[in-house]
Design an enzyme around this catalytic site. Structure first.
Site, mmCIF file in Angstrom:
data_model
loop_
_atom_site.group_PDB
_atom_site.id
_atom_site.type_symbol
_atom_site.label_atom_id
_atom_site.label_comp_id
_atom_site.label_asym_id
_atom_site.label_seq_id
_atom_site.Cartn_x
_atom_site.Cartn_y
_atom_site.Cartn_z
ATOM 1 N N GLU A 27 50.919 10.593 69.967
ATOM 2 C CA GLU A 27 51.678 10.274 71.182
ATOM 3 C C GLU A 27 52.099 8.803 71.115
ATOM 4 O O GLU A 27 51.759 8.090 70.166
ATOM 5 C CB GLU A 27 50.811 10.519 72.436
ATOM 6 C CG GLU A 27 49.505 9.725 72.425
ATOM 7 C CD GLU A 27 48.947 9.427 73.810
ATOM 8 O OE1 GLU A 27 49.741 9.045 74.699
ATOM 9 O OE2 GLU A 27 47.731 9.538 73.994
ATOM 10 N N ALA A 143 49.475 16.947 83.384
ATOM 11 C CA ALA A 143 50.266 17.973 82.681
ATOM 12 C C ALA A 143 49.725 18.209 81.268
ATOM 13 O O ALA A 143 50.077 19.209 80.631
ATOM 14 C CB ALA A 143 51.732 17.546 82.623
ATOM 15 N N LYS A 161 38.404 10.180 79.875
ATOM 16 C CA LYS A 161 37.709 9.084 80.546
ATOM 17 C C LYS A 161 37.037 9.584 81.816
ATOM 18 O O LYS A 161 37.568 10.443 82.522
ATOM 19 C CB LYS A 161 38.679 7.958 80.880
ATOM 20 C CG LYS A 161 39.076 7.165 79.649
ATOM 21 C CD LYS A 161 39.483 5.750 80.020
ATOM 22 C CE LYS A 161 39.671 4.891 78.782
ATOM 23 N NZ LYS A 161 41.048 4.898 78.277
#
Ligand code: PSU
Ligand code: MN
Length: 303
Positions: A27, A143, A161
């Protein structure tokens, strides 16, 4: 070789696909200032790229540039990622193209969509998004979770996290039908921490992971798979410190009325500041570890 006219592949990724060389997708939000403070975001990208290359796979970072969806960036383009402020999740992809967005950094959800559209199967990141605490009121569920149920891509992550509601996140992944596995662990890891107290099925070999992942598509399912690799022991942070910092930053978030897409970057920044950089080496260590695990799986899946 699967391609998609909407997604521009770099020369290196095109060649890897043609030659059957394993590719691992990344990403770009985590490498922007929304994911890590400068200059650690640049260090993190460099570390992931070199780890993947040293493990004989081609790294492929996704992003939006000049209104185009991209997989695989040129090194000269990395700077645009570091300074980007437009976070693009899966629903934003068509809008980014339609509106000719200058630079957008892709979240896990958008990156899984891009990987899937060109037939790539392996992706790695630091931590995925999840169900936020208080989601029963705010509806804030990343999402990323739904994307894991829609795109047949294996995602390597260090869990999520602990500012998220981790047990509800796991429940939600069950609802969505996403297989969740622990890499050499019996617990869902919590990013800076190796353990969360939440049990998940354990896998110990890359062959086992590959066989489970291949079974998904052989059953005709389109689901992905979430493989969770805990942060290396020597890099783990102190559990009490992390839990108390997280409580504080969630309170700050509520006080300042931060909501929606801004929540995750806000809390990430608070944590980086509060740990005075102690979180950075931990973040780098888990990114490197995930890149290593992803490389090993990609090499087996491509063999
Ligand atoms: N968690 C992290 N670091 C990150 C993110 C999450 O520890 O950089 C980023 C990832 O790109 C992830 C996104 O996909 O935040 C999730 O954002 P949201 O909660 O708005 O879905
Ligand atoms: Mn959200």
């Amino acid at each position: 070789m699967q391609s998609n006219s909407r997604i521009k592949l770099s020369k290196e990724v095109t060649k890897a696909k043609a030659d059957g060389i394993p590719v691992v997708c990344l990403e770009s939000t985590v490498f922007s200032q929304l994911g890590l403070p400068s200059p650690s975001n640049a260090d993190a990208l460099e570390l992931c790229m070199s780890t993947l290359r040293n493990n004989d796979v081609v790294p492929a970072v996704s992003a939006v540039m000049d209104g185009q969806l991209r997989l695989g960036l040129e090194e000269s383009e990395h700077e645009r990622i570091f300074t980007a402020t437009n976070k693009v999740s899966v629903r934003d992809l068509p809008v980014a193209v339609g509106k000719g967005l200058d630079v957008g950094v892709t979240t896990v959800s958008a990156s899984l969509a891009i990987a899937d559209a060109v037939g790539e199967k392996v992706f790695c990141t630091g931590g995925i998004g999840g169900v936020h605490r208080g989601a029963h009121v705010t509806g804030d569920i990343s999402a990323d979770l739904h994307a894991l149920s829609r795109f047949n891509v294996l995602c390597v992550s260090a869990g999520a996290k602990a500012f998220l509601d981790l047990s509800v996140t796991l429940e939600y992944l069950e609802t969505l039908g996403v297989p969740v596995l622990g890499w050499q662990t019996d617990e869902f890891p919590a990013f800076y921490l190796r353990k969360s107290g939440l049990g998940i099925p354990r896998v110990d070999s890359v062959e086992e992971v590959a066989s489970i992942f291949e079974t998904i598509s052989s059953l005709g399912h389109r689901t992905g798979l979430l493989l969770n690799a805990p942060i290396p022991l020597e890099a783990e942070l102190d559990s009490e410190m992390i839990w108390s910092l997280i409580e504080n930053s969630i309170e700050d978030c509520d006080r300042q009325g931060i909501s929606g897409q801004a929540v995750t970057p806000f809390i990430l920044e608070q944590l980086a500041n509060a740990t005075k950089g102690e979180s950075i080496p931990a973040n780098l260590a888990l990114l490197q570890n995930n890149a290593e695990v992803a490389s090993r799986i990609a090499r087996v899946l491509y063999s």
